[in-house]
Design a protein around this motif. Structure first.
Motif, mmCIF file in Angstrom:
data_model
loop_
_atom_site.group_PDB
_atom_site.id
_atom_site.type_symbol
_atom_site.label_atom_id
_atom_site.label_comp_id
_atom_site.label_asym_id
_atom_site.label_seq_id
_atom_site.Cartn_x
_atom_site.Cartn_y
_atom_site.Cartn_z
ATOM 1 N N GLN A 1 1.071 -2.064 -6.211
ATOM 2 C CA GLN A 1 0.505 -0.714 -6.139
ATOM 3 C C GLN A 1 -0.908 -0.739 -5.561
ATOM 4 O O GLN A 1 -1.288 0.147 -4.787
ATOM 5 C CB GLN A 1 0.489 -0.091 -7.536
ATOM 6 C CG GLN A 1 0.104 1.376 -7.557
ATOM 7 C CD GLN A 1 0.240 1.985 -8.931
ATOM 8 O OE1 GLN A 1 0.449 1.298 -9.914
ATOM 9 N NE2 GLN A 1 0.113 3.311 -9.015
ATOM 10 N N GLN B 1 -0.661 -1.027 -1.870
ATOM 11 C CA GLN B 1 -0.104 0.188 -1.288
ATOM 12 C C GLN B 1 -1.113 1.334 -1.283
ATOM 13 O O GLN B 1 -1.127 2.162 -0.368
ATOM 14 C CB GLN B 1 1.150 0.604 -2.083
ATOM 15 C CG GLN B 1 1.976 1.694 -1.451
ATOM 16 C CD GLN B 1 2.797 1.230 -0.267
ATOM 17 O OE1 GLN B 1 2.428 0.303 0.441
ATOM 18 N NE2 GLN B 1 3.926 1.888 -0.032
ATOM 19 N N GLN B 2 -1.996 1.355 -2.284
ATOM 20 C CA GLN B 2 -2.914 2.488 -2.443
ATOM 21 C C GLN B 2 -4.353 2.152 -2.011
ATOM 22 O O GLN B 2 -5.284 2.869 -2.359
ATOM 23 C CB GLN B 2 -2.901 2.957 -3.902
ATOM 24 C CG GLN B 2 -1.548 3.492 -4.344
ATOM 25 C CD GLN B 2 -1.546 4.001 -5.775
ATOM 26 O OE1 GLN B 2 -2.539 3.894 -6.494
ATOM 27 N NE2 GLN B 2 -0.414 4.544 -6.204
ATOM 28 N N ASN B 3 -4.529 1.062 -1.281
ATOM 29 C CA ASN B 3 -5.840 0.684 -0.728
ATOM 30 C C ASN B 3 -6.890 0.328 -1.774
ATOM 31 O O ASN B 3 -8.093 0.383 -1.495
ATOM 32 C CB ASN B 3 -6.391 1.794 0.171
ATOM 33 C CG ASN B 3 -5.526 2.037 1.385
ATOM 34 O OD1 ASN B 3 -5.083 1.100 2.046
ATOM 35 N ND2 ASN B 3 -5.260 3.292 1.682
ATOM 36 N N VAL B 4 -6.436 -0.046 -2.958
ATOM 37 C CA VAL B 4 -7.379 -0.547 -3.961
ATOM 38 C C VAL B 4 -7.961 -1.868 -3.472
ATOM 39 O O VAL B 4 -9.147 -2.150 -3.643
ATOM 40 C CB VAL B 4 -6.685 -0.734 -5.329
ATOM 41 C CG1 VAL B 4 -7.648 -1.371 -6.339
ATOM 42 C CG2 VAL B 4 -6.175 0.605 -5.847
ATOM 43 N N THR C 1 4.195 -3.668 1.784
ATOM 44 C CA THR C 1 3.151 -2.661 1.598
ATOM 45 C C THR C 1 2.297 -2.540 2.863
ATOM 46 O O THR C 1 2.271 -3.453 3.695
ATOM 47 C CB THR C 1 2.230 -3.026 0.413
ATOM 48 O OG1 THR C 1 1.458 -4.189 0.757
ATOM 49 C CG2 THR C 1 3.036 -3.281 -0.847
ATOM 50 N N SER C 2 1.567 -1.446 2.950
ATOM 51 C CA SER C 2 0.723 -1.224 4.122
ATOM 52 C C SER C 2 -0.404 -2.247 4.226
ATOM 53 O O SER C 2 -0.855 -2.567 5.332
ATOM 54 C CB SER C 2 0.117 0.194 4.071
ATOM 55 O OG SER C 2 -0.579 0.389 2.848
#
Length: 334
Positions: A204, A207-210, A229-230
């Protein structure tokens, strides 16, 4: 007459109980073995199942091994504590978590770019350096831990939102890795920002740029789909860590066993080392191919600038923890 009969019956009962307890202690020994990975395909699981198989076969079933895949804890620190308290008998842990036990010397095996190939790594851990480290672990833990085998968790590479073409590409990137110690210092010197994220939350976070990137070996991050993931689909083979994992048994538990039982445990340990390494090496190739087939991009990089960056950090750490001689031995075995 009644009293005599009662006394005779009591003697018979006590004799049966003594025999039963003796068989229970020696004939039904249970070994609890644990690791922190939850995937049934993980090399850790396959290695410990091999340990179980050999122990139970050689003991004709008189020693039973229960294998726990993440069910006793997904934190290595927790497994180390359970081993010390005898809530587990055999565990698999990394040098980073073992340092929390106060055995600083084991940090040696976690230094970036310490090894340059699996052949080099095996020569070291299976030779005199490995023997000396095992002695240190046993002695400095006051026999809480006995090191009975060296496993590998693969060679770790960078993966992130973009490929690395040079060290400059890491500047300002948030990378999930250790946030203290030599490993963190190494990444800081590359220009990256070490960031703490729990393994179970990393998918996650990517995926969420954390975080912009992470680092691990193919079997581990591909099994978790990080490459999908991105911020995980670009893999650069930095090869910065040929990882070492310690197979430990509680030393007090080991010493309480009969000589025959000890020999069975040690034989099984040697066999499962072979099994785990072979499976890990196989999976490295298989999961690299799978990652590419599923859309990940893989590139190589000139590792020399990274190796040169790591050398003074190796020297400094080895001096601090008192293993300069062992570091030189490792370098001379290349």
């Amino acid at each position: 007459m009644i009293n005599k009969r009662f006394a005779l019956l009591l003697i018979v009962v006590l004799a049966v109980m003594t025999f039963t307890n003796s068989v229970g202690a020696k004939g039904n020994l249970k070994i609890v073995a644990a690791h922190n990975q939850t995937s049934p395909e993980n090399p850790y699981q396959i290695g410990l199942l091999s340990f179980k198989k050999v122990v139970e076969e050689l003991s004709a079933g008189s020693i039973q091994v229960d294998v726990h895949a993440g069910t006793l804890g997904t934190s290595e620190a927790e497994l180390v504590e359970k081993l010390k308290l005898r809530a587990a008998d055999v565990v698999l842990v990394s040098p980073g978590f073992m340092t929390k036990t106060g055995i600083g010397e084991i940090q040696l095996f976690a230094l970036p770019y310490l090894f340059d190939s699996y052949e080099h790594w095996e020569t070291v851990v299976d030779g005199k350096v490995g023997e000396e480290m095992a002695r240190i672990v046993n002695e400095k833990s006051y026999n809480d831990f006995k090191l009975i085998g060296y496993w590998s968790a693969g060679v770790r590479h960078y993966y992130g939102k973009k490929p690395i073409q040079s060290m400059a590409d890491l500047d300002g990137m948030k990378i999930r890795t250790q946030t203290s110690g030599v490993v963190a210092n190494f990444w800081k010197k590359t220009g990256a920002i070490p960031t703490a994220v729990a393994w179970g939350e990393l998918y996650q976070a990517l995926q969420q740029n954390v975080v912009d990137a992470a680092e691990n070996a193919y079997p581990y991050f591909v099994q978790q789909n990080h490459h999908k993931t991105s911020n995980g689909k670009y893999i650069t083979e930095t090869g910065h860590d040929y990882t070492t994992r310690f197979l430990l048994i509680n030393g007090h538990k080991f010493d309480s066993l009969t000589k025959e039982q000890q020999n069975i445990i040690l034989t099984a340990a040697r066999e499962c080392v072979i099994t785990e390494r072979a499976e890990l090496y196989r999976q490295e190739k298989a999961y690299k191919k799978l990652a590419i087939d599923e859309g990940a991009f893989v590139n190589e990089i000139d590792r020399e600038p990274f190796i040169e960056l790591a050398k003074p950090l190796q020297d400094e750490a080895a001096e601090e923890i008192g293993v300069k001689d062992l570091l030189n031995q490792i370098r001379n075995l290349k």
